[in-house]
Design a protein around this motif. Sequence first.
Motif, PDB file in Angstrom:
ATOM      1  N   GLY A   1       0.646  -1.175  -0.015  1.00 47.13           N
ATOM      2  CA  GLY A   1      -0.209  -0.008   0.059  1.00 47.13           C
ATOM      3  C   GLY A   1       1.049   1.211  -0.094  1.00 47.13           C
ATOM      4  O   GLY A   1       0.651   2.210  -0.828  1.00 47.13           O
TER       5      GLY A   1
ATOM      6  N   ARG B   1       1.927   6.640  -7.327  1.00 49.66           N
ATOM      7  CA  ARG B   1       1.106   7.495  -7.595  1.00 49.66           C
ATOM      8  C   ARG B   1       1.809   8.934  -7.821  1.00 49.66           C
ATOM      9  O   ARG B   1       1.454   9.681  -8.849  1.00 49.66           O
ATOM     10  CB  ARG B   1      -0.357   7.477  -6.952  1.00 49.66           C
ATOM     11  CG  ARG B   1      -1.292   6.332  -7.177  1.00 49.66           C
ATOM     12  CD  ARG B   1      -2.705   6.766  -6.457  1.00 49.66           C
ATOM     13  NE  ARG B   1      -2.498   6.867  -4.971  1.00 49.66           N
ATOM     14  CZ  ARG B   1      -2.647   5.793  -4.253  1.00 49.66           C
ATOM     15  NH1 ARG B   1      -2.729   4.495  -4.704  1.00 49.66           N
ATOM     16  NH2 ARG B   1      -2.629   5.917  -2.799  1.00 49.66           N
ATOM     17  N   HIS B   2       2.220   9.285  -6.650  1.00 51.19           N
ATOM     18  CA  HIS B   2       3.123  10.417  -6.581  1.00 51.19           C
ATOM     19  C   HIS B   2       4.310  10.656  -7.719  1.00 51.19           C
ATOM     20  O   HIS B   2       4.647  11.486  -8.472  1.00 51.19           O
ATOM     21  CB  HIS B   2       3.693  10.937  -5.385  1.00 51.19           C
ATOM     22  CG  HIS B   2       2.486  11.014  -4.454  1.00 51.19           C
ATOM     23  ND1 HIS B   2       1.554  12.058  -4.372  1.00 51.19           N
ATOM     24  CD2 HIS B   2       2.331  10.306  -3.258  1.00 51.19           C
ATOM     25  CE1 HIS B   2       0.823  12.090  -3.441  1.00 51.19           C
ATOM     26  NE2 HIS B   2       1.203  10.818  -2.694  1.00 51.19           N
TER      27      HIS B   2
ATOM     28  N   GLU C   1       1.019   4.013  -3.074  1.00 47.67           N
ATOM     29  CA  GLU C   1       0.920   5.739  -3.129  1.00 47.67           C
ATOM     30  C   GLU C   1       2.103   6.474  -3.234  1.00 47.67           C
ATOM     31  O   GLU C   1       1.935   7.403  -4.188  1.00 47.67           O
ATOM     32  CB  GLU C   1       0.439   5.754  -1.543  1.00 47.67           C
ATOM     33  CG  GLU C   1       0.511   7.235  -1.243  1.00 47.67           C
ATOM     34  CD  GLU C   1       0.138   7.740   0.297  1.00 47.67           C
ATOM     35  OE1 GLU C   1       0.059   8.840   0.654  1.00 47.67           O
ATOM     36  OE2 GLU C   1       0.277   6.913   1.318  1.00 47.67           O
ATOM     37  N   GLN C   2       3.292   5.855  -3.244  1.00 44.79           N
ATOM     38  CA  GLN C   2       4.565   6.472  -3.820  1.00 44.79           C
ATOM     39  C   GLN C   2       4.462   6.524  -5.156  1.00 44.79           C
ATOM     40  O   GLN C   2       4.944   7.688  -5.909  1.00 44.79           O
ATOM     41  CB  GLN C   2       5.880   5.812  -3.058  1.00 44.79           C
ATOM     42  CG  GLN C   2       7.026   6.509  -3.314  1.00 44.79           C
ATOM     43  CD  GLN C   2       8.179   5.992  -3.172  1.00 44.79           C
ATOM     44  OE1 GLN C   2       8.319   4.634  -3.615  1.00 44.79           O
ATOM     45  NE2 GLN C   2       8.833   6.319  -2.183  1.00 44.79           N
TER      46      GLN C   2
END
Length: 373
Positions: A238, A245-246, A242-243
């Motif tokens: 998870g 996506r950035h 998220e990383q």
Amino acid sequence: MRIILVTGPGGAGRTTLAAATALAEAQAGRRVLLVSEEADPAEGVKLLRPRPGDDFRREFLALQARSSAALDLLGTAPFEDAELTELPGSRQFALLRALRDAAAGDHDLAVVDLPPLPEALALLALPGQLRRYLRRLLPPERQAARALRPMLAQLAGVPMPAQWLYETTARWEAELAAVQAVVEDPDTTVRLVLEPGPGAARALRTARLGLAVQRLALDAVVANRILPAASEDPWLAGLAAEQHRHLAELRTATTGELYELPHLGRAPRGTEDLVLLSPVRAEKTVPVPEWAVEDRREEDGVLVWHIPLPGAVKEELSLVRRGDELLLTVGAFRRGVPLPGALRRCTVTGAGLVDGDLRVRFTPDPGLWPRTP
């Protein structure tokens, strides 16, 4: 000689990346100087550490010595070396002097570990800003009456303050001009280190805009500490998702080179880890976008000054014409920009921002513009 200035948000790993870049270049056979307060020495890399305390004491004592006659007249007790402690701002000036010294050294490449991003942008703008203030407060033409100062000094019995003041100002001007020349040299570029996260895209926009205002080139963006995309651990998976996506946002927002470096799973240790984190060889420089003047007198009766400001928005933009300068404010950044010679004979008649290109329109002043025979 190439100079690479490395910065990024605090904690993104800029010092480690500066050291890794310097080491990679040294292992490729280049003579490399690393300027850093924090990096450890690496084999084959010469290290220059700025020393703010030593610089401040040396400069203060030199100024005190030059002013000794006037201070004696006032009965002032001079300071001794042991009494002096550095003032706020000493660190920035020590780093600028180190940058100047690095450019004068016998090296192929200098890598400079700058402070975190906001402080670094302010530091790079400092030489030009201070030179502008000095020229405004003590313009060189005011020294025209210097022939009278020796006579006045004989009458008073001490050197006139104006004499040492102008001498000190001239020395500061020369030092600041040398540093500004290094910062604005086409072979000086900035490398931005980011850790993909919620603030990474915003930091990239801030860096691009701040550097554009100062007419400096961003040669590469380094996305640091990238987690593996696939993991059997749900928590780590998870976090990695998220990383990434950035990271995708950074890929979209970056117009030049983007280098992605892995997370080592630990703090970097030793030469082997630095080799793994070397982002890219410094093979070529990146051209600084030109602030071009477009002649549209025949079509529209104006000259258009194109100022590239990537990421700028209209609501944060302000322009003021003052004499032969254009005071440019973009968000948190402000700069007094000297007008090109042709535009000084014009009046500002409008401006517009189109896709990061600020277009300032100038109409020739009939009283100042040369007449066509």
